[in-house]
Design a protein around this motif. Structure first.
Motif, PDB file in Angstrom:
ATOM      1  N   PRO A  21       0.842  -1.207   0.000  1.00 23.88           N
ATOM      2  CA  PRO A  21       0.000   0.000   0.000  1.00 23.88           C
ATOM      3  C   PRO A  21       0.875   1.254   0.000  1.00 23.88           C
ATOM      4  O   PRO A  21       1.984   1.252   0.530  1.00 23.88           O
ATOM      5  CB  PRO A  21      -0.776  -0.101   1.314  1.00 23.88           C
ATOM      6  CG  PRO A  21      -0.735  -1.544   1.679  1.00 23.88           C
ATOM      7  CD  PRO A  21       0.597  -2.042   1.179  1.00 23.88           C
ATOM      8  N   ASP A  62      -6.744   1.490   2.166  1.00 25.55           N
ATOM      9  CA  ASP A  62      -6.132   0.565   3.119  1.00 25.55           C
ATOM     10  C   ASP A  62      -6.201   1.117   4.540  1.00 25.55           C
ATOM     11  O   ASP A  62      -6.593   0.428   5.462  1.00 25.55           O
ATOM     12  CB  ASP A  62      -4.677   0.300   2.716  1.00 25.55           C
ATOM     13  CG  ASP A  62      -3.996  -0.727   3.588  1.00 25.55           C
ATOM     14  OD1 ASP A  62      -4.393  -1.906   3.516  1.00 25.55           O
ATOM     15  OD2 ASP A  62      -3.080  -0.338   4.352  1.00 25.55           O
ATOM     16  N   ARG A  63      -5.819   2.386   4.679  1.00 20.29           N
ATOM     17  CA  ARG A  63      -5.834   3.020   6.001  1.00 20.29           C
ATOM     18  C   ARG A  63      -5.616   4.515   5.832  1.00 20.29           C
ATOM     19  O   ARG A  63      -5.230   4.981   4.761  1.00 20.29           O
ATOM     20  CB  ARG A  63      -4.766   2.435   6.916  1.00 20.29           C
ATOM     21  CG  ARG A  63      -3.334   2.751   6.498  1.00 20.29           C
ATOM     22  CD  ARG A  63      -2.309   2.029   7.375  1.00 20.29           C
ATOM     23  NE  ARG A  63      -0.952   2.389   7.075  1.00 20.29           N
ATOM     24  CZ  ARG A  63      -0.228   1.894   6.086  1.00 20.29           C
ATOM     25  NH1 ARG A  63      -0.746   1.013   5.254  1.00 20.29           N
ATOM     26  NH2 ARG A  63       1.018   2.290   5.909  1.00 20.29           N
ATOM     27  N   TYR A  75      -3.627   3.460  -0.205  1.00 26.59           N
ATOM     28  CA  TYR A  75      -4.422   2.598  -1.073  1.00 26.59           C
ATOM     29  C   TYR A  75      -3.679   1.296  -1.287  1.00 26.59           C
ATOM     30  O   TYR A  75      -2.456   1.252  -1.269  1.00 26.59           O
ATOM     31  CB  TYR A  75      -4.666   3.292  -2.418  1.00 26.59           C
ATOM     32  CG  TYR A  75      -5.513   4.525  -2.281  1.00 26.59           C
ATOM     33  CD1 TYR A  75      -6.895   4.458  -2.411  1.00 26.59           C
ATOM     34  CD2 TYR A  75      -4.934   5.757  -1.981  1.00 26.59           C
ATOM     35  CE1 TYR A  75      -7.674   5.593  -2.250  1.00 26.59           C
ATOM     36  CE2 TYR A  75      -5.711   6.891  -1.822  1.00 26.59           C
ATOM     37  CZ  TYR A  75      -7.076   6.805  -1.956  1.00 26.59           C
ATOM     38  OH  TYR A  75      -7.850   7.925  -1.797  1.00 26.59           O
ATOM     39  N   ARG A  76      -4.457   0.232  -1.508  1.00 28.83           N
ATOM     40  CA  ARG A  76      -3.837  -1.059  -1.798  1.00 28.83           C
ATOM     41  C   ARG A  76      -4.555  -1.733  -2.954  1.00 28.83           C
ATOM     42  O   ARG A  76      -5.722  -1.464  -3.221  1.00 28.83           O
ATOM     43  CB  ARG A  76      -3.794  -1.960  -0.577  1.00 28.83           C
ATOM     44  CG  ARG A  76      -5.112  -2.494  -0.131  1.00 28.83           C
ATOM     45  CD  ARG A  76      -4.947  -3.483   1.038  1.00 28.83           C
ATOM     46  NE  ARG A  76      -6.196  -3.655   1.732  1.00 28.83           N
ATOM     47  CZ  ARG A  76      -7.177  -4.439   1.311  1.00 28.83           C
ATOM     48  NH1 ARG A  76      -7.047  -5.122   0.199  1.00 28.83           N
ATOM     49  NH2 ARG A  76      -8.293  -4.535   2.011  1.00 28.83           N
ATOM     50  N   THR A  78      -6.371  -4.719  -4.850  1.00 25.35           N
ATOM     51  CA  THR A  78      -7.235  -5.847  -4.504  1.00 25.35           C
ATOM     52  C   THR A  78      -6.809  -7.057  -5.340  1.00 25.35           C
ATOM     53  O   THR A  78      -6.001  -6.935  -6.271  1.00 25.35           O
ATOM     54  CB  THR A  78      -8.703  -5.520  -4.806  1.00 25.35           C
ATOM     55  OG1 THR A  78      -8.843  -5.318  -6.220  1.00 25.35           O
ATOM     56  CG2 THR A  78      -9.181  -4.289  -4.031  1.00 25.35           C
TER      57      THR A  78
END
Length: 112
Positions: A21, A62-63, A75-76, A78
């Motif tokens: 991420p 993501d967080r 962001y990550r 999927t």
């Protein structure tokens, strides 16, 4: 994303997120590195791409964390995003292979 070709910024953003991420600035820096400086994403472009990729469920938030008084969103990729990236990489590789074969044939035939 559908079977249509992916934009270069989308491809590079997914590639930047393939290993871990990243937050917005980290994505911009990684895209710059991956493209050898050829693609320099502006913030508006980046978040437009991220919004489209998130809408297609290829990336997710993501967080979030506060850093120096500012909110950073990470962001990550999927699993669907990894699949889309793999499919696009295969499509691009096939195009490159075809171009190289045509160039070899051109050189073998002596065409200038």
């Amino acid at each position: 994303m559908s079977a249509r070709a992916m934009t270069e910024p989308a491809f590079l953003v997914l590639t930047a997120l393939a290993d871990r991420p990243r937050h917005g600035y980290g994505i911009v820096a990684e895209v710059d590195r991956l493209s050898g400086g050829g693609v320099r994403l502006k913030v508006g472009t980046l978040y437009g791409v991220l919004d489209r990729l998130a809408g297609d469920e290829l990336v997710v938030l993501d967080r979030e964390e506060v850093w120096q008084g500012r909110l950073r969103r990470y962001y990550r990729l999927t699993d669907a995003g990894a699949g889309a990236l793999e499919a696009e990489a295969a499509r691009l590789a096939a195009n490159v292979a075809g171009a190289r074969e045509r160039l070899r044939a051109r050189h073998a035939g002596g065409t200038a």
